[in-house]
Design a protein around this motif. Structure first.
Motif, PDB file in Angstrom:
ATOM      1  N   GLN A  68       0.817  -1.215   0.000  1.00 57.26           N
ATOM      2  CA  GLN A  68       0.000   0.000   0.000  1.00 57.26           C
ATOM      3  C   GLN A  68       0.853   1.268   0.000  1.00 57.26           C
ATOM      4  O   GLN A  68       0.649   2.179   0.801  1.00 57.26           O
ATOM      5  CB  GLN A  68      -0.972  -0.017   1.181  1.00 57.26           C
ATOM      6  CG  GLN A  68      -1.874  -1.224   1.193  1.00 57.26           C
ATOM      7  CD  GLN A  68      -2.876  -1.223   2.333  1.00 57.26           C
ATOM      8  OE1 GLN A  68      -3.263  -0.175   2.827  1.00 57.26           O
ATOM      9  NE2 GLN A  68      -3.286  -2.403   2.770  1.00 57.26           N
ATOM     10  N   ASP A  69       1.801   1.292  -0.901  1.00 54.38           N
ATOM     11  CA  ASP A  69       2.682   2.451  -1.053  1.00 54.38           C
ATOM     12  C   ASP A  69       1.846   3.671  -1.444  1.00 54.38           C
ATOM     13  O   ASP A  69       1.231   3.689  -2.521  1.00 54.38           O
ATOM     14  CB  ASP A  69       3.720   2.156  -2.141  1.00 54.38           C
ATOM     15  CG  ASP A  69       4.790   3.231  -2.236  1.00 54.38           C
ATOM     16  OD1 ASP A  69       4.541   4.378  -1.799  1.00 54.38           O
ATOM     17  OD2 ASP A  69       5.883   2.933  -2.754  1.00 54.38           O
ATOM     18  N   PRO A  70       1.793   4.697  -0.602  1.00 58.46           N
ATOM     19  CA  PRO A  70       0.953   5.868  -0.892  1.00 58.46           C
ATOM     20  C   PRO A  70       1.525   6.781  -1.979  1.00 58.46           C
ATOM     21  O   PRO A  70       0.849   7.717  -2.409  1.00 58.46           O
ATOM     22  CB  PRO A  70       0.924   6.600   0.464  1.00 58.46           C
ATOM     23  CG  PRO A  70       2.229   6.240   1.098  1.00 58.46           C
ATOM     24  CD  PRO A  70       2.493   4.818   0.695  1.00 58.46           C
ATOM     25  N   SER A  71       2.742   6.514  -2.416  1.00 62.42           N
ATOM     26  CA  SER A  71       3.358   7.386  -3.415  1.00 62.42           C
ATOM     27  C   SER A  71       3.099   6.933  -4.850  1.00 62.42           C
ATOM     28  O   SER A  71       3.576   7.543  -5.792  1.00 62.42           O
ATOM     29  CB  SER A  71       4.875   7.465  -3.174  1.00 62.42           C
ATOM     30  OG  SER A  71       5.485   6.204  -3.414  1.00 62.42           O
ATOM     31  N   LEU A  72       2.313   5.853  -5.037  1.00 67.10           N
ATOM     32  CA  LEU A  72       2.047   5.314  -6.374  1.00 67.10           C
ATOM     33  C   LEU A  72       0.857   6.000  -7.029  1.00 67.10           C
ATOM     34  O   LEU A  72      -0.177   6.240  -6.396  1.00 67.10           O
ATOM     35  CB  LEU A  72       1.761   3.817  -6.297  1.00 67.10           C
ATOM     36  CG  LEU A  72       2.940   2.854  -6.385  1.00 67.10           C
ATOM     37  CD1 LEU A  72       2.423   1.422  -6.315  1.00 67.10           C
ATOM     38  CD2 LEU A  72       3.746   3.058  -7.649  1.00 67.10           C
ATOM     39  N   LEU A  73       0.998   6.300  -8.324  1.00 68.16           N
ATOM     40  CA  LEU A  73      -0.108   6.797  -9.128  1.00 68.16           C
ATOM     41  C   LEU A  73      -0.054   6.037 -10.453  1.00 68.16           C
ATOM     42  O   LEU A  73       0.827   6.271 -11.283  1.00 68.16           O
ATOM     43  CB  LEU A  73       0.025   8.304  -9.365  1.00 68.16           C
ATOM     44  CG  LEU A  73      -1.108   8.967 -10.144  1.00 68.16           C
ATOM     45  CD1 LEU A  73      -2.435   8.770  -9.417  1.00 68.16           C
ATOM     46  CD2 LEU A  73      -0.834  10.456 -10.323  1.00 68.16           C
ATOM     47  N   LEU A  74      -0.982   5.095 -10.635  1.00 66.29           N
ATOM     48  CA  LEU A  74      -0.971   4.216 -11.795  1.00 66.29           C
ATOM     49  C   LEU A  74      -1.854   4.777 -12.905  1.00 66.29           C
ATOM     50  O   LEU A  74      -3.034   5.072 -12.678  1.00 66.29           O
ATOM     51  CB  LEU A  74      -1.464   2.823 -11.398  1.00 66.29           C
ATOM     52  CG  LEU A  74      -0.705   2.156 -10.238  1.00 66.29           C
ATOM     53  CD1 LEU A  74      -1.335   0.812  -9.891  1.00 66.29           C
ATOM     54  CD2 LEU A  74       0.760   1.982 -10.588  1.00 66.29           C
ATOM     55  N   ILE A  75      -1.294   4.902 -14.105  1.00 67.36           N
ATOM     56  CA  ILE A  75      -2.008   5.454 -15.245  1.00 67.36           C
ATOM     57  C   ILE A  75      -2.158   4.375 -16.310  1.00 67.36           C
ATOM     58  O   ILE A  75      -1.177   3.935 -16.916  1.00 67.36           O
ATOM     59  CB  ILE A  75      -1.272   6.673 -15.843  1.00 67.36           C
ATOM     60  CG1 ILE A  75      -1.053   7.755 -14.775  1.00 67.36           C
ATOM     61  CG2 ILE A  75      -2.047   7.224 -17.042  1.00 67.36           C
ATOM     62  CD1 ILE A  75      -2.325   8.367 -14.239  1.00 67.36           C
ATOM     63  N   ASP A  76      -3.395   3.945 -16.550  1.00 71.44           N
ATOM     64  CA  ASP A  76      -3.705   2.937 -17.562  1.00 71.44           C
ATOM     65  C   ASP A  76      -3.985   3.663 -18.875  1.00 71.44           C
ATOM     66  O   ASP A  76      -4.973   4.392 -19.001  1.00 71.44           O
ATOM     67  CB  ASP A  76      -4.930   2.122 -17.126  1.00 71.44           C
ATOM     68  CG  ASP A  76      -5.156   0.907 -18.009  1.00 71.44           C
ATOM     69  OD1 ASP A  76      -4.750   0.927 -19.186  1.00 71.44           O
ATOM     70  OD2 ASP A  76      -5.748  -0.072 -17.522  1.00 71.44           O
ATOM     71  N   LEU A  77      -3.136   3.456 -19.873  1.00 68.33           N
ATOM     72  CA  LEU A  77      -3.218   4.171 -21.143  1.00 68.33           C
ATOM     73  C   LEU A  77      -4.104   3.480 -22.179  1.00 68.33           C
ATOM     74  O   LEU A  77      -4.250   3.973 -23.294  1.00 68.33           O
ATOM     75  CB  LEU A  77      -1.810   4.350 -21.721  1.00 68.33           C
ATOM     76  CG  LEU A  77      -0.851   5.180 -20.862  1.00 68.33           C
ATOM     77  CD1 LEU A  77       0.581   4.963 -21.313  1.00 68.33           C
ATOM     78  CD2 LEU A  77      -1.208   6.656 -20.935  1.00 68.33           C
TER      79      LEU A  77
END
Length: 219
Positions: A68-77
Motif C-alpha cells: 500500500q505504497d501511498p506514493s504510487l499513481l498508476l495510469i492505464d493508457l
C-alpha cells in the motif's frame, strides 16, 4: 509462420517507436499546446531516453501495491472498454490520445507521486513517458512488459522446473503469494481465518498551480 509474422510486426512497432524517440529528442515534434518549446533540452531528453531507469518491473510494482505504497499513481493508457475489463488496483484510465487533456495535467505535472504508465506492452507507455518527459514532468516510470507481463509473472507465474536453482523457487513462492493477494485461487490453497488486507483506497492528487508569466516589454 505465425511466430515470424508476430516478430516482424513487433519489430516494426519498435522501429517506429525508436524513430519517434529520435524525432522528439531533436525537438521536431511540438505539441500545439506548447508552441514555445517548454520543457527540457533535446540533449537531456536523449540522455533520459537511453537510461533504463524509467522501467519498473512487475515484481517491484506488485510489492509496492501489496504494501500500500501511498506514493504510487498508476495510469492505464488503454481504451476505456479494455480498462473496464481489467486493470491494476486504483489505476486511473487515461487513454494515450487524451494524455494532454486539460483534466490530465493535474495527475501528470506534479511531484507528490511516482507516476507509472502501463498498457498491454511497453509501446504506448513508452510514448507517454517520452512526451511527458519532454515537458519536464517529474517521477515518471513505465511498467516493463505492461499488462501482458503482469499476467505472465504475477497473476499466472510459471512453476520452476526441478533442475532450476533455489532462487527460482523463492521467486515463484513470492509471485504465488502476490497472485493470491490479487484474487487468484490455487487448488492447494489452505483456507484460514486470517482476515484479508484491505485494498488501497484512491488517493487525492495534488494539483500543480501554473506559474504566472511575467509581463513582456515596456517600462
Amino acid at each position: 509462420m505465425i511466430n515470424r509474422k508476430l516478430v516482424k510486426f513487433l519489430s516494426f512497432r519498435y522501429v517506429i517507436l525508436a524513430l519517434l524517440f529520435i524525432i522528439l529528442a531533436g525537438g521536431l515534434v511540438l505539441l500545439p499546446k506548447f508552441e514555445k518549446q517548454e520543457g527540457i533540452k533535446p540533449e537531456q531528453l536523449l540522455s533520459n531516453i537511453i537510461s533504463p531507469e524509467r522501467y519498473i518491473t512487475t515484481d517491484e510494482l506488485a510489492d509496492r501495491i501489496i504494501n500500500q505504497d501511498p506514493s504510487l499513481l498508476l495510469i492505464d493508457l488503454r481504451d476505456e472498454e479494455t480498462f473496464k475489463k481489467y486493470s491494476l488496483p486504483n489505476a486511473i484510465n487515461m487513454p494515450l490520445k487524451n494524455l494532454f487533456d486539460e483534466d490530465s495535467s493535474a495527475f501528470l505535472n506534479q511531484d507528490a507521486y511516482d507516476v507509472v504508465f502501463f498498457s498491454n506492452d511497453n509501446f504506448d507507455a513508452d510514448q507517454a513517458w517520452i512526451l511527458c518527459n519532454r515537458l519536464d514532468y517529474k517521477n515518471l516510470y513505465v511498467l516493463k512488459g505492461g499488462i501482458n507481463r503482469w499476467f505472465k509473472t504475477i497473476i499466472n507465474p510459471p512453476h520452476p522446473k526441478e533442475n532450476m536453482p533455489l532462487e527460482a523457487f523463492k521467486l515463484y513462492a513470492t509471485r504465488k503469494a502476490a497472485s493470491m493477494y490479487f484474487g487468484v485461487a490455487y487448488p492447494d490453497q489452505v483456507k484460514t481465518n486470517v482476515p484479508k488486507r484491505p485494498r488501497p483506497t484512491p488517493k487525492k492528487v495534488i494539483t500543480v498551480k501554473k506559474k504566472k508569466k511575467a509581463p513582456e516589454g515596456g517600462c
